[in-house]
Design a protein around this motif. Structure first.
Motif, PDB file in Angstrom:
ATOM      1  N   GLY A 126      14.292 -12.539 -20.753  1.00 46.92           N
ATOM      2  CA  GLY A 126      14.677 -11.361 -21.510  1.00 46.92           C
ATOM      3  C   GLY A 126      13.656 -10.243 -21.492  1.00 46.92           C
ATOM      4  N   TYR A 127      12.519 -10.436 -20.826  1.00 47.91           N
ATOM      5  CA  TYR A 127      11.453  -9.432 -20.816  1.00 47.91           C
ATOM      6  C   TYR A 127      11.407  -8.626 -19.515  1.00 47.91           C
ATOM      7  CZ  TYR A 127       9.882 -12.037 -24.887  1.00 47.91           C
ATOM      8  OH  TYR A 127       9.826 -12.654 -26.113  1.00 47.91           O
ATOM      9  N   ASN A 128      12.241  -8.984 -18.537  1.00 47.51           N
ATOM     10  CA  ASN A 128      12.218  -8.376 -17.206  1.00 47.51           C
ATOM     11  C   ASN A 128      10.861  -8.616 -16.535  1.00 47.51           C
ATOM     12  OD1 ASN A 128      14.880  -7.398 -17.482  1.00 47.51           O
ATOM     13  ND2 ASN A 128      14.114  -5.607 -18.582  1.00 47.51           N
ATOM     14  N   TYR A 129      10.815  -8.347 -15.235  1.00 41.08           N
ATOM     15  CA  TYR A 129       9.604  -8.635 -14.466  1.00 41.08           C
ATOM     16  C   TYR A 129       8.786  -7.378 -14.232  1.00 41.08           C
ATOM     17  CZ  TYR A 129      11.025 -13.401 -13.375  1.00 41.08           C
ATOM     18  OH  TYR A 129      11.359 -14.733 -13.463  1.00 41.08           O
ATOM     19  N   PRO A 130       7.463  -7.546 -14.223  1.00 42.85           N
ATOM     20  CA  PRO A 130       6.590  -6.439 -13.814  1.00 42.85           C
ATOM     21  C   PRO A 130       6.487  -6.418 -12.291  1.00 42.85           C
ATOM     22  CG  PRO A 130       5.272  -8.332 -14.436  1.00 42.85           C
ATOM     23  CD  PRO A 130       6.713  -8.718 -14.676  1.00 42.85           C
ATOM     24  N   PRO A 131       5.876  -5.370 -11.724  1.00 39.98           N
ATOM     25  CA  PRO A 131       5.790  -5.287 -10.261  1.00 39.98           C
ATOM     26  C   PRO A 131       5.002  -6.411  -9.618  1.00 39.98           C
ATOM     27  CG  PRO A 131       5.332  -3.172 -11.275  1.00 39.98           C
ATOM     28  CD  PRO A 131       5.355  -4.180 -12.383  1.00 39.98           C
ATOM     29  N   ILE A 132       3.972  -6.903 -10.282  1.00 37.56           N
ATOM     30  CA  ILE A 132       3.137  -7.949  -9.688  1.00 37.56           C
ATOM     31  C   ILE A 132       3.389  -9.251 -10.441  1.00 37.56           C
ATOM     32  CG2 ILE A 132       0.788  -8.708  -9.196  1.00 37.56           C
ATOM     33  CD1 ILE A 132      -0.041  -5.807  -9.077  1.00 37.56           C
ATOM     34  N   GLN A 173      14.588 -12.244   0.043  1.00 40.35           N
ATOM     35  CA  GLN A 173      13.574 -11.214  -0.148  1.00 40.35           C
ATOM     36  C   GLN A 173      14.217  -9.841  -0.296  1.00 40.35           C
ATOM     37  OE1 GLN A 173      10.778 -11.618   3.117  1.00 40.35           O
ATOM     38  NE2 GLN A 173       9.695 -13.287   2.092  1.00 40.35           N
ATOM     39  N   ALA A 174      13.597  -9.029  -1.141  1.00 35.65           N
ATOM     40  CA  ALA A 174      14.074  -7.661  -1.363  1.00 35.65           C
ATOM     41  C   ALA A 174      12.868  -6.750  -1.503  1.00 35.65           C
ATOM     42  CB  ALA A 174      14.952  -7.585  -2.605  1.00 35.65           C
ATOM     43  N   ARG A 175      13.101  -5.464  -1.315  1.00 37.98           N
ATOM     44  CA  ARG A 175      12.025  -4.475  -1.435  1.00 37.98           C
ATOM     45  C   ARG A 175      12.495  -3.313  -2.298  1.00 37.98           C
ATOM     46  NH1 ARG A 175       8.596  -2.638   3.693  1.00 37.98           N
ATOM     47  NH2 ARG A 175       7.613  -4.641   3.134  1.00 37.98           N
ATOM     48  N   ILE A 176      11.763  -3.077  -3.384  1.00 35.58           N
ATOM     49  CA  ILE A 176      12.020  -1.900  -4.208  1.00 35.58           C
ATOM     50  C   ILE A 176      11.298  -0.722  -3.563  1.00 35.58           C
ATOM     51  CG2 ILE A 176      11.652  -0.837  -6.459  1.00 35.58           C
ATOM     52  CD1 ILE A 176      11.797  -3.565  -7.724  1.00 35.58           C
ATOM     53  N   PRO A 177      12.029   0.351  -3.247  1.00 33.13           N
ATOM     54  CA  PRO A 177      11.385   1.474  -2.566  1.00 33.13           C
ATOM     55  C   PRO A 177      10.372   2.176  -3.457  1.00 33.13           C
ATOM     56  CG  PRO A 177      13.621   2.053  -3.212  1.00 33.13           C
ATOM     57  CD  PRO A 177      13.471   0.587  -3.483  1.00 33.13           C
ATOM     58  N   ALA A 178       9.435   2.849  -2.805  1.00 32.82           N
ATOM     59  CA  ALA A 178       8.431   3.612  -3.547  1.00 32.82           C
ATOM     60  C   ALA A 178       9.097   4.755  -4.290  1.00 32.82           C
ATOM     61  CB  ALA A 178       7.374   4.150  -2.589  1.00 32.82           C
ATOM     62  N   GLY A 179       8.595   5.051  -5.475  1.00 32.55           N
ATOM     63  CA  GLY A 179       9.152   6.142  -6.267  1.00 32.55           C
ATOM     64  C   GLY A 179       8.249   6.436  -7.440  1.00 32.55           C
ATOM     65  N   SER A 180       8.660   7.372  -8.238  1.00 31.88           N
ATOM     66  CA  SER A 180       7.853   7.727  -9.403  1.00 31.88           C
ATOM     67  C   SER A 180       8.065   6.699 -10.503  1.00 31.88           C
ATOM     68  CB  SER A 180       8.255   9.119  -9.908  1.00 31.88           C
ATOM     69  OG  SER A 180       9.617   9.153 -10.268  1.00 31.88           O
ATOM     70  N   GLY A 181       6.984   6.329 -11.142  1.00 33.26           N
ATOM     71  CA  GLY A 181       7.083   5.369 -12.233  1.00 33.26           C
ATOM     72  C   GLY A 181       6.867   3.946 -11.756  1.00 33.26           C
ATOM     73  N   PRO A 215       0.813  -1.229   0.000  1.00 33.33           N
ATOM     74  CA  PRO A 215       0.000   0.000   0.000  1.00 33.33           C
ATOM     75  C   PRO A 215       0.842   1.273   0.000  1.00 33.33           C
ATOM     76  CG  PRO A 215      -0.885  -1.601   1.554  1.00 33.33           C
ATOM     77  CD  PRO A 215       0.425  -2.143   1.082  1.00 33.33           C
ATOM     78  N   THR A 216       2.074   1.176   0.495  1.00 29.98           N
ATOM     79  CA  THR A 216       2.970   2.331   0.532  1.00 29.98           C
ATOM     80  C   THR A 216       3.603   2.638  -0.812  1.00 29.98           C
ATOM     81  OG1 THR A 216       4.768   0.864   1.191  1.00 29.98           O
ATOM     82  CG2 THR A 216       3.509   1.911   2.958  1.00 29.98           C
ATOM     83  N   GLY A 217       3.386   1.765  -1.818  1.00 31.15           N
ATOM     84  CA  GLY A 217       4.004   1.949  -3.119  1.00 31.15           C
ATOM     85  C   GLY A 217       5.285   1.170  -3.301  1.00 31.15           C
ATOM     86  N   GLU A 218       5.749   0.482  -2.248  1.00 37.33           N
ATOM     87  CA  GLU A 218       6.932  -0.374  -2.363  1.00 37.33           C
ATOM     88  C   GLU A 218       6.549  -1.703  -3.009  1.00 37.33           C
ATOM     89  OE1 GLU A 218       9.288   0.925   1.664  1.00 37.33           O
ATOM     90  OE2 GLU A 218       7.398  -0.166   1.853  1.00 37.33           O
ATOM     91  N   VAL A 219       7.547  -2.386  -3.555  1.00 40.88           N
ATOM     92  CA  VAL A 219       7.329  -3.694  -4.175  1.00 40.88           C
ATOM     93  C   VAL A 219       8.179  -4.727  -3.453  1.00 40.88           C
ATOM     94  CG1 VAL A 219       7.483  -5.069  -6.279  1.00 40.88           C
ATOM     95  CG2 VAL A 219       6.840  -2.654  -6.423  1.00 40.88           C
ATOM     96  N   ASP A 220       7.534  -5.732  -2.858  1.00 40.43           N
ATOM     97  CA  ASP A 220       8.237  -6.821  -2.180  1.00 40.43           C
ATOM     98  C   ASP A 220       8.444  -7.975  -3.143  1.00 40.43           C
ATOM     99  OD1 ASP A 220       8.438  -5.462   0.165  1.00 40.43           O
ATOM    100  OD2 ASP A 220       6.763  -6.470   1.155  1.00 40.43           O
ATOM    101  N   ILE A 221       9.658  -8.504  -3.187  1.00 44.49           N
ATOM    102  CA  ILE A 221      10.023  -9.557  -4.141  1.00 44.49           C
ATOM    103  C   ILE A 221      10.581 -10.754  -3.379  1.00 44.49           C
ATOM    104  CG2 ILE A 221      11.425 -10.142  -6.153  1.00 44.49           C
ATOM    105  CD1 ILE A 221      11.605  -7.085  -6.661  1.00 44.49           C
ATOM    106  N   GLY A 222      10.031 -11.932  -3.660  1.00 45.42           N
ATOM    107  CA  GLY A 222      10.559 -13.181  -3.124  1.00 45.42           C
ATOM    108  C   GLY A 222      11.339 -13.908  -4.206  1.00 45.42           C
ATOM    109  N   ILE A 223      12.544 -14.352  -3.875  1.00 41.36           N
ATOM    110  CA  ILE A 223      13.457 -14.937  -4.868  1.00 41.36           C
ATOM    111  C   ILE A 223      13.907 -16.311  -4.379  1.00 41.36           C
ATOM    112  CG2 ILE A 223      15.610 -14.601  -6.145  1.00 41.36           C
ATOM    113  CD1 ILE A 223      15.330 -11.579  -5.163  1.00 41.36           C
ATOM    114  N   ASP A 224      13.802 -17.317  -5.234  1.00 45.34           N
ATOM    115  CA  ASP A 224      14.281 -18.666  -4.926  1.00 45.34           C
ATOM    116  C   ASP A 224      15.646 -18.873  -5.562  1.00 45.34           C
ATOM    117  OD1 ASP A 224      11.997 -19.477  -3.472  1.00 45.34           O
ATOM    118  OD2 ASP A 224      10.929 -19.868  -5.340  1.00 45.34           O
ATOM    119  N   VAL A 225      16.635 -19.279  -4.756  1.00 44.09           N
ATOM    120  CA  VAL A 225      17.980 -19.521  -5.279  1.00 44.09           C
ATOM    121  C   VAL A 225      18.472 -20.884  -4.810  1.00 44.09           C
ATOM    122  CG1 VAL A 225      18.506 -17.054  -5.282  1.00 44.09           C
ATOM    123  CG2 VAL A 225      19.225 -18.440  -3.351  1.00 44.09           C
TER     124      VAL A 225
END
Length: 266
Positions: A256-262, A227-235, A166-176
């Motif tokens: 090769g297409y990169n990931y969207p936020p969701i 886990q990582a979090r992309i901070p809220a920002g413009s765009g 809700p704050t505009g941040e994006v939480d990402i879960g990564i399996d390695v």
């Protein structure tokens, strides 16, 4: 290669000579199918709530786009020992002439009490142009314990989930894959279509929840969750993952297409 066997997974055989022939066919098909079809990821979780227990299973397969008409499936062993096909659905472009296909299942009460869930044995199946290709894990079939979470047969790093907060941040879960104790997992992202880019470090987590299920990290297959979090920002951010370990660098850039936020959890 075309196979005429009704069940390409069976380890049963009436005659020694026939058994040898079948084993040769299995290994040959598996080697051939390394490019035609391959299991990218499988995930099984067991959830409990209000006295109910259920199992969610997701399979991701990559197939070579040999023709428009095709059938992609998970060939799945049932509790009674029979095998059935679980039809996959097209999930997107996997780059360089390949496609991503997906199977999802939920078992709310599989078999008889007290076993509402089950461990899994399966292979990947791809029929196209009159031929059937198999990825059967080198003849061993794939095995996935019901509560163990993700299995990564070939990938060393894959995004598992990402969500807007809700704050505009994006939480990402990564399996390695846990290839060594010392490692670095980084999210590289851009909010201006890659005119500029930024990085944020991911951190290891010892366990995590998916809905009402809990998965240990690392799990018995050596898969860790970071886990990582992309901070809220413009765009709206786009991102990919860089995984550095043992002097090697591995990438997950969504073919090769990169990931969207969701991105849905897998």
């Amino acid at each position: 290669m075309t196979t005429t066997r009704t069940d390409p997974l069976s380890r049963r055989g009436a005659l020694p000579g026939l058994l040898v022939a079948l084993c040769v066919g299995l290994f040959s098909s598996s080697a051939l199918a390394a490019d035609e079809v391959r299991l990218l990821k499988a995930v099984s979780t067991v959830s409990s709530r209000y006295g109910q227990t259920w199992q969610d299973v997701t399979y991701l397969l990559v197939v070579k786009n040999l023709a428009y008409e095709k059938q992609v499936a998970i060939h799945d062993k049932q509790p009674d020992g029979t095998w059935i096909d679980l039809a996959a659905s097209y999930a997107g472009d996997a780059g360089t002439g390949h496609e991503l296909w997906k199977v999802t299942r939920q078992y709310q009460s599989w078999g008889t009490s007290p076993q509402p869930t089950r461990d899994l044995e399966f292979v990947a199946k791809y029929t196209v142009n009159g031929q059937t290709y198999w990825d059967n894990n080198g003849g061993a079939n794939y095995q996935l314990v019901r509560t163990n979470g993700p299995l990564l047969p070939r990938a060393n790093v894959l995004v598992g989930s990402s969500y807007w907060q809700p704050t505009g941040e994006v939480d990402i879960g990564i399996d390695v894959k846990n290839l060594a104790y010392t490692k670095s997992v980084t999210v590289v992202y851009s909010t201006d279509n890659w005119a500029t880019s930024h990085e944020v470090a991911a951190a290891f987590v010892p366990g995590y929840s998916v809905g009402y299920a809990y998965i240990s990290s690392p799990n018995p297959y050596g898969v860790e969750r970071w886990q990582a979090r992309i901070p809220a920002g413009s765009g709206t951010p786009q991102y990919y993952i860089r995984y550095e370990v043992n002097g090697q660098t591995y990438w997950d850039n969504n073919f090769g297409y990169n990931y969207p936020p969701i991105y849905p959890p897998l």
